[in-house]
Design a protein around this motif. Structure first.
Motif, PDB file in Angstrom:
ATOM      1  N   GLY A  22       0.812  -1.215   0.000  1.00 13.39           N
ATOM      2  CA  GLY A  22       0.000   0.000   0.000  1.00 13.39           C
ATOM      3  C   GLY A  22       0.846   1.264   0.000  1.00 13.39           C
ATOM      4  O   GLY A  22       0.552   2.224  -0.716  1.00 13.39           O
ATOM      5  N   ARG A  26       0.776   3.950  -2.991  1.00 19.97           N
ATOM      6  CA  ARG A  26       0.450   5.361  -2.735  1.00 19.97           C
ATOM      7  C   ARG A  26       1.545   6.283  -3.275  1.00 19.97           C
ATOM      8  O   ARG A  26       1.256   7.326  -3.873  1.00 19.97           O
ATOM      9  CB  ARG A  26       0.259   5.614  -1.232  1.00 19.97           C
ATOM     10  N   SER A  35      -5.257   9.660  -9.314  1.00 18.43           N
ATOM     11  CA  SER A  35      -6.214   9.226  -8.289  1.00 18.43           C
ATOM     12  C   SER A  35      -6.311   7.696  -8.334  1.00 18.43           C
ATOM     13  O   SER A  35      -5.840   7.056  -9.283  1.00 18.43           O
ATOM     14  CB  SER A  35      -7.590   9.829  -8.565  1.00 18.43           C
ATOM     15  N   GLN A  36      -6.940   7.152  -7.324  1.00 18.52           N
ATOM     16  CA  GLN A  36      -7.198   5.712  -7.335  1.00 18.52           C
ATOM     17  C   GLN A  36      -8.083   5.342  -8.522  1.00 18.52           C
ATOM     18  O   GLN A  36      -7.891   4.291  -9.144  1.00 18.52           O
ATOM     19  CB  GLN A  36      -7.855   5.282  -6.025  1.00 18.52           C
ATOM     20  N   SER A  37      -9.032   6.199  -8.836  1.00 19.21           N
ATOM     21  CA  SER A  37      -9.929   5.946  -9.974  1.00 19.21           C
ATOM     22  C   SER A  37      -9.163   5.900 -11.290  1.00 19.21           C
ATOM     23  O   SER A  37      -9.467   5.078 -12.163  1.00 19.21           O
ATOM     24  CB  SER A  37     -11.017   7.018 -10.043  1.00 19.21           C
ATOM     25  N   ARG A  47     -12.294   0.253  -8.675  1.00 15.52           N
ATOM     26  CA  ARG A  47     -11.712   1.247  -7.783  1.00 15.52           C
ATOM     27  C   ARG A  47     -11.729   0.778  -6.339  1.00 15.52           C
ATOM     28  O   ARG A  47     -10.823   1.086  -5.563  1.00 15.52           O
ATOM     29  CB  ARG A  47     -12.427   2.584  -7.907  1.00 15.52           C
ATOM     30  N   ASP A  48     -12.745   0.011  -5.954  1.00 17.23           N
ATOM     31  CA  ASP A  48     -12.790  -0.517  -4.592  1.00 17.23           C
ATOM     32  C   ASP A  48     -11.601  -1.436  -4.322  1.00 17.23           C
ATOM     33  O   ASP A  48     -11.080  -1.472  -3.201  1.00 17.23           O
ATOM     34  CB  ASP A  48     -14.099  -1.272  -4.337  1.00 17.23           C
ATOM     35  N   ASN A  49     -11.183  -2.179  -5.333  1.00 14.76           N
ATOM     36  CA  ASN A  49      -9.992  -3.023  -5.178  1.00 14.76           C
ATOM     37  C   ASN A  49      -8.765  -2.164  -4.916  1.00 14.76           C
ATOM     38  O   ASN A  49      -7.973  -2.451  -4.005  1.00 14.76           O
ATOM     39  CB  ASN A  49      -9.753  -3.884  -6.419  1.00 14.76           C
ATOM     40  N   SER A  51      -8.643   0.772  -3.676  1.00 19.29           N
ATOM     41  CA  SER A  51      -8.765   1.344  -2.333  1.00 19.29           C
ATOM     42  C   SER A  51      -8.269   0.373  -1.261  1.00 19.29           C
ATOM     43  O   SER A  51      -7.544   0.757  -0.342  1.00 19.29           O
ATOM     44  CB  SER A  51     -10.233   1.718  -2.065  1.00 19.29           C
ATOM     45  N   GLY A  52      -8.632  -0.890  -1.387  1.00 21.98           N
ATOM     46  CA  GLY A  52      -8.178  -1.897  -0.433  1.00 21.98           C
ATOM     47  C   GLY A  52      -6.674  -2.090  -0.473  1.00 21.98           C
ATOM     48  O   GLY A  52      -6.032  -2.282   0.567  1.00 21.98           O
ATOM     49  N   VAL A  54      -4.403   0.258  -1.499  1.00 24.22           N
ATOM     50  CA  VAL A  54      -3.791   1.488  -1.001  1.00 24.22           C
ATOM     51  C   VAL A  54      -3.850   1.553   0.526  1.00 24.22           C
ATOM     52  O   VAL A  54      -2.911   2.004   1.171  1.00 24.22           O
ATOM     53  CB  VAL A  54      -4.470   2.717  -1.644  1.00 24.22           C
ATOM     54  N   ARG A  55      -4.938   1.077   1.100  1.00 25.81           N
ATOM     55  CA  ARG A  55      -5.097   1.091   2.566  1.00 25.81           C
ATOM     56  C   ARG A  55      -4.359  -0.058   3.245  1.00 25.81           C
ATOM     57  O   ARG A  55      -4.330  -0.137   4.463  1.00 25.81           O
ATOM     58  CB  ARG A  55      -6.581   1.047   2.934  1.00 25.81           C
TER      59      ARG A  55
END
Length: 118
Positions: A22, A26, A35-37, A47-49, A51-52, A54-55
Motif C-alpha cells: 500500500g 500510494r 487518483s485511485q480511480s 476502484r474498490d480493489n 482502495s483496499g 492502497v489502505r
C-alpha cells in the motif's frame, strides 16, 4: 518481471506485506498525480480493489498485480519485494541457460538478461 501464477491473496499475505504494498502504491500514485480511480481505469480493475490495496487491507493476485505494474509503467519488483532466495534461483537458472549452446535463442536471451542485470 511478471508473476506467473494466478492466485488470490485470500488473507495469506501478512499485514506488514500488505502495508508495504500500500505504501509503495500510494507513492507511485502521488508521483504521477493519479487518483485511485485513474489507476483503476488504466489497470482495468475496480476502484474498490485499488482502495483496499492502497489502505494495506488487501494484496492483489498475480494477474491484477501485473496489470497494476503495467498501468503504472513499473516493474512488479517496485510494488512487491521478491525474496532474495527466489532471485538467486532465477539467476542460477539464467546462468545455466546462458552457458548452454543447446538452447539457441533461450541461451542468448539468458545471457542478455544477465548482462542487463549486472
Amino acid at each position: 518481471m511478471t508473476i506467473q501464477a494466478d492466485a488470490r491473496d485470500s488473507g495469506r499475505a501478512d499485514d506488514a506485506t500488505k502495508a508495504e504494498f500500500g505504501r509503495r502504491l500510494r507513492g507511485l500514485l502521488a508521483q504521477r498525480g493519479w487518483s485511485q480511480s485513474e489507476l483503476a481505469r488504466r489497470a482495468r480493475i475496480g476502484r474498490d480493489n485499488i482502495s483496499g490495496y492502497v489502505r494495506g487491507q488487501n494484496l492483489p493476485g498475480p494477474t491484477i498485480l501485473n496489470r497494476i505494474a503495467e498501468a503504472l509503467g513499473v516493474d512488479v519488483s517496485e510494488l512487491v519485494e521478491v525474496p532474495s532466495s527466489r532471485l538467486d534461483r532465477m539467476r542460477s537458472a539464467l546462468q545455466f541457460y546462458a552457458n548452454q549452446d543447446l538452447f539457441g535463442d533461450a541461451s542468448a536471451l539468458a545471457r542478455s538478461v544477465l548482462e542487463e542485470a549486472a
